[in-house]
Write an enzyme that holds these catalytic residues in place. Sequence first.
Site, mmCIF file in Angstrom:
data_model
loop_
_atom_site.group_PDB
_atom_site.id
_atom_site.type_symbol
_atom_site.label_atom_id
_atom_site.label_comp_id
_atom_site.label_asym_id
_atom_site.label_seq_id
_atom_site.Cartn_x
_atom_site.Cartn_y
_atom_site.Cartn_z
ATOM 1 N N HIS A 67 12.050 -0.971 -10.446
ATOM 2 C CA HIS A 67 11.706 -1.769 -9.256
ATOM 3 C C HIS A 67 11.747 -3.261 -9.554
ATOM 4 O O HIS A 67 11.240 -3.705 -10.578
ATOM 5 C CB HIS A 67 10.316 -1.376 -8.731
ATOM 6 C CG HIS A 67 10.334 -0.058 -8.019
ATOM 7 N ND1 HIS A 67 10.509 1.131 -8.690
ATOM 8 C CD2 HIS A 67 10.264 0.243 -6.702
ATOM 9 C CE1 HIS A 67 10.523 2.124 -7.800
ATOM 10 N NE2 HIS A 67 10.380 1.611 -6.606
ATOM 11 N N PRO A 68 12.346 -4.018 -8.634
ATOM 12 C CA PRO A 68 12.377 -5.471 -8.821
ATOM 13 C C PRO A 68 10.998 -6.066 -8.552
ATOM 14 O O PRO A 68 10.210 -5.491 -7.788
ATOM 15 C CB PRO A 68 13.359 -5.931 -7.736
ATOM 16 C CG PRO A 68 13.185 -4.925 -6.635
ATOM 17 C CD PRO A 68 12.910 -3.612 -7.329
ATOM 18 N N SER A 84 15.265 -3.148 -0.631
ATOM 19 C CA SER A 84 14.230 -4.034 -1.166
ATOM 20 C C SER A 84 14.195 -5.357 -0.409
ATOM 21 O O SER A 84 13.116 -5.890 -0.135
ATOM 22 C CB SER A 84 14.508 -4.383 -2.629
ATOM 23 O OG SER A 84 14.043 -3.372 -3.446
ATOM 24 N N GLU A 87 12.428 -4.876 2.808
ATOM 25 C CA GLU A 87 10.987 -4.653 2.622
ATOM 26 C C GLU A 87 10.264 -5.950 2.251
ATOM 27 O O GLU A 87 9.201 -6.261 2.807
ATOM 28 C CB GLU A 87 10.786 -3.607 1.513
ATOM 29 C CG GLU A 87 11.228 -2.214 1.937
ATOM 30 C CD GLU A 87 11.649 -1.296 0.796
ATOM 31 O OE1 GLU A 87 12.082 -0.159 1.086
ATOM 32 O OE2 GLU A 87 11.552 -1.688 -0.379
ATOM 33 N N GLN A 88 10.848 -6.686 1.326
ATOM 34 C CA GLN A 88 10.192 -7.922 0.861
ATOM 35 C C GLN A 88 10.187 -8.980 1.963
ATOM 36 O O GLN A 88 9.224 -9.745 2.099
ATOM 37 C CB GLN A 88 10.877 -8.432 -0.409
ATOM 38 C CG GLN A 88 10.765 -7.425 -1.556
ATOM 39 C CD GLN A 88 10.817 -8.068 -2.932
ATOM 40 O OE1 GLN A 88 10.499 -9.244 -3.106
ATOM 41 N NE2 GLN A 88 11.207 -7.291 -3.930
ATOM 42 N N PHE A 119 4.405 -4.417 -11.458
ATOM 43 C CA PHE A 119 3.505 -4.078 -10.347
ATOM 44 C C PHE A 119 4.359 -3.570 -9.191
ATOM 45 O O PHE A 119 5.294 -4.252 -8.765
ATOM 46 C CB PHE A 119 2.757 -5.345 -9.926
ATOM 47 C CG PHE A 119 1.910 -5.183 -8.704
ATOM 48 C CD1 PHE A 119 0.677 -4.549 -8.776
ATOM 49 C CD2 PHE A 119 2.330 -5.697 -7.475
ATOM 50 C CE1 PHE A 119 -0.121 -4.408 -7.643
ATOM 51 C CE2 PHE A 119 1.544 -5.563 -6.345
ATOM 52 C CZ PHE A 119 0.318 -4.921 -6.421
ATOM 53 N N VAL A 120 4.036 -2.369 -8.708
ATOM 54 C CA VAL A 120 4.783 -1.803 -7.575
ATOM 55 C C VAL A 120 3.819 -1.490 -6.438
ATOM 56 O O VAL A 120 2.764 -0.875 -6.653
ATOM 57 C CB VAL A 120 5.567 -0.532 -7.986
ATOM 58 C CG1 VAL A 120 6.224 0.125 -6.768
ATOM 59 C CG2 VAL A 120 6.640 -0.864 -9.025
ATOM 60 N N ILE A 121 4.209 -1.923 -5.244
ATOM 61 C CA ILE A 121 3.416 -1.657 -4.041
ATOM 62 C C ILE A 121 4.385 -1.542 -2.865
ATOM 63 O O ILE A 121 5.454 -2.169 -2.886
ATOM 64 C CB ILE A 121 2.368 -2.789 -3.812
ATOM 65 C CG1 ILE A 121 1.331 -2.391 -2.769
ATOM 66 C CG2 ILE A 121 3.056 -4.110 -3.439
ATOM 67 C CD1 ILE A 121 0.098 -3.312 -2.751
ATOM 68 N N CYS A 122 4.026 -0.721 -1.883
ATOM 69 C CA CYS A 122 4.896 -0.563 -0.717
ATOM 70 C C CYS A 122 4.780 -1.827 0.145
ATOM 71 O O CYS A 122 3.789 -2.021 0.849
ATOM 72 C CB CYS A 122 4.467 0.680 0.072
ATOM 73 S SG CYS A 122 5.431 0.924 1.562
HETATM 74 C C1 2AL Z 1 9.076 -3.398 -4.060
HETATM 75 C C2 2AL Z 1 10.288 -3.519 -3.335
HETATM 76 O O1 2AL Z 1 11.327 -4.026 -3.783
HETATM 77 N N1 2AL Z 1 10.069 -2.979 -2.129
HETATM 78 C C3 2AL Z 1 8.798 -2.532 -2.069
HETATM 79 O O2 2AL Z 1 8.286 -1.991 -1.088
HETATM 80 N N2 2AL Z 1 8.191 -2.796 -3.268
HETATM 81 N N3 2AL Z 1 8.921 -3.849 -5.346
HETATM 82 C C4 2AL Z 1 7.735 -3.794 -6.009
HETATM 83 N N4 2AL Z 1 7.731 -4.320 -7.260
HETATM 84 O O3 2AL Z 1 6.723 -3.311 -5.509
#
Ligand code: 2AL
Length: 170
Positions: A67-68, A84, A87-88, A119-122
């Site tokens: 994930h970026p 992405s 979403e961003q 760190f990943v989050i929707c």
């Molecule tokens: C991302 C992304 O690219 N899109 C998303 O919902 N979350 N990346 C992230 N690091 O959480």
Amino acid sequence: MDVAALNVLGYEDFVKIFGNVVEKCPSITAVVWSKRPFANLSALEAAFYEFIDALPDSGKEGILRCHPDLAGRDLQSGTLTTESREEQTRAGLNALSSAEASLMAQLNQDYKKRFDFPFVICAKMNDKATILEQLLERVGNDRAEERERGIEEVKKICHLRLQALMLHKL
Ligand code: 2AL
């Protein structure tokens, strides 16, 4: 696309359409194809989740590493995947003040240093304020908690991407 159309797709078309449901992990989609026929969209989604849940910790962390960063280099340079970027942008991360952008970059870096995955989050279920809040809070968790937390967020992203594809493709 209805489920009948989904179930007759060959693997090449299937991977072309669903290959980025899990960010930059088309091989997961290629495995999921072999689980067809799917009774409905939930069954398709469940096949992705089952694969992810069965992975060892290293595999789950590998997914997170694909994930970026949020508001990171790829957003600035236009090299995010289409999904992405959407979403961003939806979360307003393309319109941060320079103070907000440097705070997010610093927190992302701190998080990565602590866990060795990003760190990943929707993003679509959040905005810049809740993302910053979550970054600050979650960096205090331990690695196992964050691995699971990140994977829960991957599943939320997966859910929204699948829904959009079923609505718009074919
Ligand atoms: C991302 C992304 O690219 N899109 C998303 O919902 N979350 N990346 C992230 N690091 O959480």
